[in-house]
Each structure stands twice: as structure tokens, then as C-alpha cells.
Motif scaffolding. Structure first.
Motif, PDB file in Angstrom:
ATOM      1  N   ILE A 119      25.577  16.753  53.546  1.00 13.89           N
ATOM      2  CA  ILE A 119      26.959  16.488  54.015  1.00 13.89           C
ATOM      3  C   ILE A 119      27.559  15.623  52.912  1.00 13.89           C
ATOM      4  CG2 ILE A 119      27.789  14.675  55.547  1.00 13.89           C
ATOM      5  CD1 ILE A 119      26.145  15.490  57.923  1.00 13.89           C
ATOM      6  N   TYR A 120      28.970  15.900  52.382  1.00 13.89           N
ATOM      7  CA  TYR A 120      29.623  15.354  51.914  1.00 13.89           C
ATOM      8  C   TYR A 120      30.620  14.237  52.151  1.00 13.89           C
ATOM      9  CZ  TYR A 120      33.134  15.096  48.081  1.00 13.89           C
ATOM     10  OH  TYR A 120      33.899  14.511  47.028  1.00 13.89           O
ATOM     11  N   TRP A 121      30.509  13.174  51.368  1.00 15.68           N
ATOM     12  CA  TRP A 121      31.399  12.242  51.466  1.00 15.68           C
ATOM     13  C   TRP A 121      32.205  11.496  50.217  1.00 15.68           C
ATOM     14  CZ3 TRP A 121      29.295   6.246  51.936  1.00 15.68           C
ATOM     15  CH2 TRP A 121      30.169   5.698  52.457  1.00 15.68           C
ATOM     16  N   LYS A 122      33.216  11.226  50.322  1.00 14.64           N
ATOM     17  CA  LYS A 122      33.991  10.591  49.074  1.00 14.64           C
ATOM     18  C   LYS A 122      34.712   9.149  49.816  1.00 14.64           C
ATOM     19  CE  LYS A 122      36.740  10.835  45.345  1.00 14.64           C
ATOM     20  NZ  LYS A 122      36.265  11.520  43.977  1.00 14.64           N
ATOM     21  N   PRO A 123      33.950   8.073  49.699  1.00 12.15           N
ATOM     22  CA  PRO A 123      34.318   6.906  50.379  1.00 12.15           C
ATOM     23  C   PRO A 123      35.725   6.472  49.892  1.00 12.15           C
ATOM     24  CG  PRO A 123      32.546   6.607  49.058  1.00 12.15           C
ATOM     25  CD  PRO A 123      32.496   7.993  48.838  1.00 12.15           C
ATOM     26  N   ILE A 124      35.928   6.385  48.603  1.00 11.90           N
ATOM     27  CA  ILE A 124      37.402   6.216  47.987  1.00 11.90           C
ATOM     28  C   ILE A 124      37.823   7.375  47.242  1.00 11.90           C
ATOM     29  CG2 ILE A 124      38.675   4.566  46.764  1.00 11.90           C
ATOM     30  CD1 ILE A 124      36.256   2.664  46.833  1.00 11.90           C
ATOM     31  N   GLN A 125      39.062   7.828  47.915  1.00 12.33           N
ATOM     32  CA  GLN A 125      39.768   9.009  47.342  1.00 12.33           C
ATOM     33  C   GLN A 125      41.397   8.438  46.867  1.00 12.33           C
ATOM     34  OE1 GLN A 125      39.340  13.029  47.293  1.00 12.33           O
ATOM     35  NE2 GLN A 125      40.850  12.069  45.471  1.00 12.33           N
ATOM     36  N   THR A 126      41.499   8.596  45.427  1.00 15.04           N
ATOM     37  CA  THR A 126      42.826   8.239  45.013  1.00 15.04           C
ATOM     38  C   THR A 126      43.442   9.711  44.864  1.00 15.04           C
ATOM     39  OG1 THR A 126      42.176   8.027  42.817  1.00 15.04           O
ATOM     40  CG2 THR A 126      42.239   6.129  44.252  1.00 15.04           C
ATOM     41  N   GLY A 127      44.816   9.873  44.562  1.00 19.28           N
ATOM     42  CA  GLY A 127      45.394  10.836  44.078  1.00 19.28           C
ATOM     43  C   GLY A 127      45.411  11.945  45.047  1.00 19.28           C
ATOM     44  N   SER A 128      45.249  11.854  46.439  1.00 16.71           N
ATOM     45  CA  SER A 128      45.405  12.754  47.690  1.00 16.71           C
ATOM     46  C   SER A 128      46.476  13.535  47.512  1.00 16.71           C
ATOM     47  CB  SER A 128      45.054  11.933  49.004  1.00 16.71           C
ATOM     48  OG  SER A 128      46.163  11.160  49.268  1.00 16.71           O
ATOM     49  N   ARG A 129      47.596  13.334  46.953  1.00 11.55           N
ATOM     50  CA  ARG A 129      48.793  13.939  46.858  1.00 11.55           C
ATOM     51  C   ARG A 129      48.602  15.373  46.116  1.00 11.55           C
ATOM     52  NH1 ARG A 129      52.176   9.823  43.914  1.00 11.55           N
ATOM     53  NH2 ARG A 129      51.921  10.199  41.833  1.00 11.55           N
ATOM     54  N   GLU A 130      47.538  15.273  45.259  1.00 10.67           N
ATOM     55  CA  GLU A 130      47.219  16.497  44.477  1.00 10.67           C
ATOM     56  C   GLU A 130      45.893  17.097  45.147  1.00 10.67           C
ATOM     57  OE1 GLU A 130      46.501  14.537  40.670  1.00 10.67           O
ATOM     58  OE2 GLU A 130      48.553  14.365  40.117  1.00 10.67           O
ATOM     59  N   GLY A 131      45.443  16.749  46.379  1.00 15.44           N
ATOM     60  CA  GLY A 131      44.390  17.446  46.980  1.00 15.44           C
ATOM     61  C   GLY A 131      43.374  16.482  47.042  1.00 15.44           C
ATOM     62  N   THR A 132      42.171  16.642  47.946  1.00 14.47           N
ATOM     63  CA  THR A 132      41.225  15.899  48.055  1.00 14.47           C
ATOM     64  C   THR A 132      39.999  16.443  47.667  1.00 14.47           C
ATOM     65  OG1 THR A 132      40.696  16.397  50.365  1.00 14.47           O
ATOM     66  CG2 THR A 132      42.291  14.598  50.042  1.00 14.47           C
ATOM     67  N   ASP A 133      38.903  15.754  47.076  1.00 14.72           N
ATOM     68  CA  ASP A 133      37.807  16.207  46.803  1.00 14.72           C
ATOM     69  C   ASP A 133      37.043  16.846  47.805  1.00 14.72           C
ATOM     70  OD1 ASP A 133      38.477  15.632  44.024  1.00 14.72           O
ATOM     71  OD2 ASP A 133      36.860  14.005  43.939  1.00 14.72           O
ATOM     72  N   ARG A 134      37.065  16.326  49.095  1.00 18.69           N
ATOM     73  CA  ARG A 134      36.550  16.785  50.212  1.00 18.69           C
ATOM     74  C   ARG A 134      36.904  18.259  50.352  1.00 18.69           C
ATOM     75  NH1 ARG A 134      36.682  15.602  56.356  1.00 18.69           N
ATOM     76  NH2 ARG A 134      38.562  14.618  56.024  1.00 18.69           N
ATOM     77  N   ASN A 135      38.160  18.503  50.278  1.00 20.49           N
ATOM     78  CA  ASN A 135      38.752  19.949  50.549  1.00 20.49           C
ATOM     79  C   ASN A 135      38.203  20.786  49.625  1.00 20.49           C
ATOM     80  OD1 ASN A 135      40.096  19.992  53.012  1.00 20.49           O
ATOM     81  ND2 ASN A 135      41.749  18.779  52.068  1.00 20.49           N
ATOM     82  N   THR A 136      38.152  20.267  48.373  1.00 21.41           N
ATOM     83  CA  THR A 136      37.726  20.983  46.980  1.00 21.41           C
ATOM     84  C   THR A 136      36.114  21.428  47.481  1.00 21.41           C
ATOM     85  OG1 THR A 136      39.189  19.986  45.586  1.00 21.41           O
ATOM     86  CG2 THR A 136      37.261  21.176  44.757  1.00 21.41           C
ATOM     87  N   VAL A 137      35.376  20.676  47.916  1.00 24.48           N
ATOM     88  CA  VAL A 137      33.957  20.770  48.251  1.00 24.48           C
ATOM     89  C   VAL A 137      33.830  21.668  49.465  1.00 24.48           C
ATOM     90  CG1 VAL A 137      31.860  19.900  49.066  1.00 24.48           C
ATOM     91  CG2 VAL A 137      33.185  18.493  47.254  1.00 24.48           C
ATOM     92  N   MET A 138      34.596  21.660  50.404  1.00 23.08           N
ATOM     93  CA  MET A 138      34.587  22.522  51.483  1.00 23.08           C
ATOM     94  C   MET A 138      34.784  24.020  50.926  1.00 23.08           C
ATOM     95  SD  MET A 138      36.414  20.184  54.294  1.00 23.08           S
ATOM     96  CE  MET A 138      37.001  21.740  55.272  1.00 23.08           C
ATOM     97  N   ARG A 139      35.881  24.128  50.165  1.00 23.10           N
ATOM     98  CA  ARG A 139      36.212  25.449  49.733  1.00 23.10           C
ATOM     99  C   ARG A 139      34.984  25.825  48.452  1.00 23.10           C
ATOM    100  NH1 ARG A 139      38.949  26.122  44.859  1.00 23.10           N
ATOM    101  NH2 ARG A 139      39.932  23.790  45.024  1.00 23.10           N
TER     102      ARG A 139
END
Ligand SMILES: Nc1ncnc2c1ncn2[C@@H]1O[C@H](COP(=O)(O)OP(=O)(O)OP(=O)(O)O)[C@@H](O)[C@H]1O
Ligand SMILES: [Mg+2]
Length: 211
Positions: free
Chosen positions: A30-50
Motif C-alpha cells: 500500500i502507498y502513502w505520501k504523508p506530506i504532499q506539496t505541489g499538488s497543483r502539478e499532480g500528486t505522487d499518489r496518482n503517479t504511483v497508481m498509474r
């Protein structure tokens, strides 16, 4: 026993998310990014899902998420907030479930006025994986990061290299860093689940990841 790792890096943009996607695919984690900044350029969670081709249900919601692509301490301040470590709790998932947590930036990134990413790592207590570039400059960046992780008394599982092969840099990191390089993710033309799984099989030391 489930494996839980905290993926940090020598820098931003070094390949933490690509490595996290690889490990989520290979370890069915399971993937977890506790602190995400720069979400206006996309999130790492979405990148990992893809990249890993995993559904939302195999990810955990970010604890803090900020739009501007700046350091967490600053992103929080710009939003009129303060990141509180006590609010960041390891997700409640089944004990047998593997988990990959990804940091933001590198080890000494500030998260508020007094604390750094290493404080979050200490609180979570997961073994740490350090993602480093293979290219020129990496020996210095990797040794500095290892020194910071050790000063924070973290348990470092190993270094994962990303990029074109460089055997001399790999050997120097192992020797001067007194650390194992436990994986190498080569430069990929197309990053997808198949390519990531193939890289894991070929270039990762399974013993370091599968208890
Ligand atoms: N092995 C690879 N082959 C090709 N491109 C890669 C590889 N690894 C990473 N990249 C690309 O490099 C860029 C940065 O990688 P990534 O997003 O994984 O870095 P990061 O360390 O997670 O950055 P951040 O600090 O923003 O979380 C991305 O565009 C990614 O697709
Ligand atoms: Mg990332």
C-alpha cells in the motif's frame, strides 16, 4: 511479517516516486505520501497508481496536501497552517500488509518551524530506503544524506540507485557510505508496471525487501 519502508532521497526529483511504484508493484504494498506539496502539478499518489497500476484502495490519503511546489514548512505557512507531527499517524492497515511511505524532497527538508523530515521518519520508525542518482555528484549527496539519517539514529535498509549504470559510483557509495546498494532502477523509456517488475527481478536484492 509485513514490510514497511520510508522512501527518502538525496534530492527532489531523484526518483522516489518511481521507486515507490516499483516496490508497491513488487511487494503488493500500500502507498502513502504523508506530506504532499505541489499538488497543483499532480500528486505522487496518482503517479504511483498509474505507474504500478494499482487502484485507489491500495493507497492511503495524504495527511497534509498543499498546492504550491515548495518545501513543506513553507507550503504549510502559505496556507496559514502548521504541520503537526502528532497528526501524522501510521495508517491503520492489516498487520500483514506491506506499506511504502514516501517523504517529500530529502532527509533534512523542514516540515515546520523546528522539525525536519528525519523527525517524521523517527516517529514512524520504518526502515529507511535512500534513493540516489547514479550520475556525477551522487557520492557526495548520498554520503551527506546517510550522515544525516545516521545522526537521526534511523535504521537504514539500503540505497537504491536510479539512472544510467555507473559501477564506480555504486562501489564508492558502498565503500565510503558503509552501506549496501539494495537496488538499481535503470533509466526506462516507458515506466509501467511490467518494466518496474522486470527491474525489481533483475536489479534488486530481494532479501532486503522480503522478510
Ligand atoms: N528510472 C527512470 N527512468 C526514466 N525516468 C524516470 C525514472 N525514474 C524517475 N524518472 C522520471 O524523473 C522524474 C522525477 O522522478 P520522481 O517523480 O520519481 O522523483 P521524486 O524523487 O519522487 O520527486 P519528488 O521530490 O517531487 O517527490 C519523473 O518525471 C519521473 O518520471
Ligand atoms: Mg515523489
Amino acid at each position: 511479517m509485513a514490510e514497511r519502508f520510508f522512501v527518502t532521497g538525496t534530492d527532489t526529483g531523484v526518483g522516489k516516486t518511481a521507486v515507490s511504484a516499483l516496490l508497491c508493484a513488487a511487494l503488493d504494498a500500500i502507498y502513502w505520501k504523508p506530506i504532499q506539496t505541489g499538488s497543483r502539478e499532480g500528486t505522487d499518489r496518482n503517479t504511483v497508481m498509474r505507474l504500478a497500476e494499482i487502484p485507489t484502495s491500495r493507497t492511503v490519503h495524504e495527511t497534509y496536501i498543499f498546492s504550491p511546489p515548495v518545501s513543506p514548512h513553507l507550503a504549510a505557512r502559505m496556507a496559514g497552517e502548521r504541520i503537526e507531527l502528532r497528526r501524522i499517524k501510521a495508517p491503520r492497515i492489516a498487520a500483514k500488509q506491506n506499506l511504502i511511505a514516501e517523504g517529500a524532497g530529502g532527509a533534512l527538508v523542514p516540515i515546520n518551524g523546528t522539525q525536519l523530515m528525519t523527525d517524521l521518519m523517527r516517529q514512524l520508525g520504518f526502515p529507511v530506503l535512500l534513493v540516489s542518482r547514479t550520475s556525477l555528484g551522487t557520492i557526495n549527496h548520498t554520503l551527506l544524506s546517510l550522515a544525516a539519517l545516521r545522526a537521526a539514529q534511523l535504521n537504514i535498509r539500503g540505497v537504491i540507485l536510479v539512472g544510467k549504470p555507473n559501477l564506480e559510483n555504486r562501489k564508492a557509495i558502498e565503500r565510503y557510505g558503509d552501506i549496501a546498494v539494495v537496488g538499481w532502477l535503470p533509466f526506462l523509456q516507458k515506466i509501467d508496471r511490467r518494466a518496474l517488475l522486470a527491474a525489481y527481478k533483475k536489479h534488486f536484492d530481494r532479501k532486503a525487501f522480503e522478510a
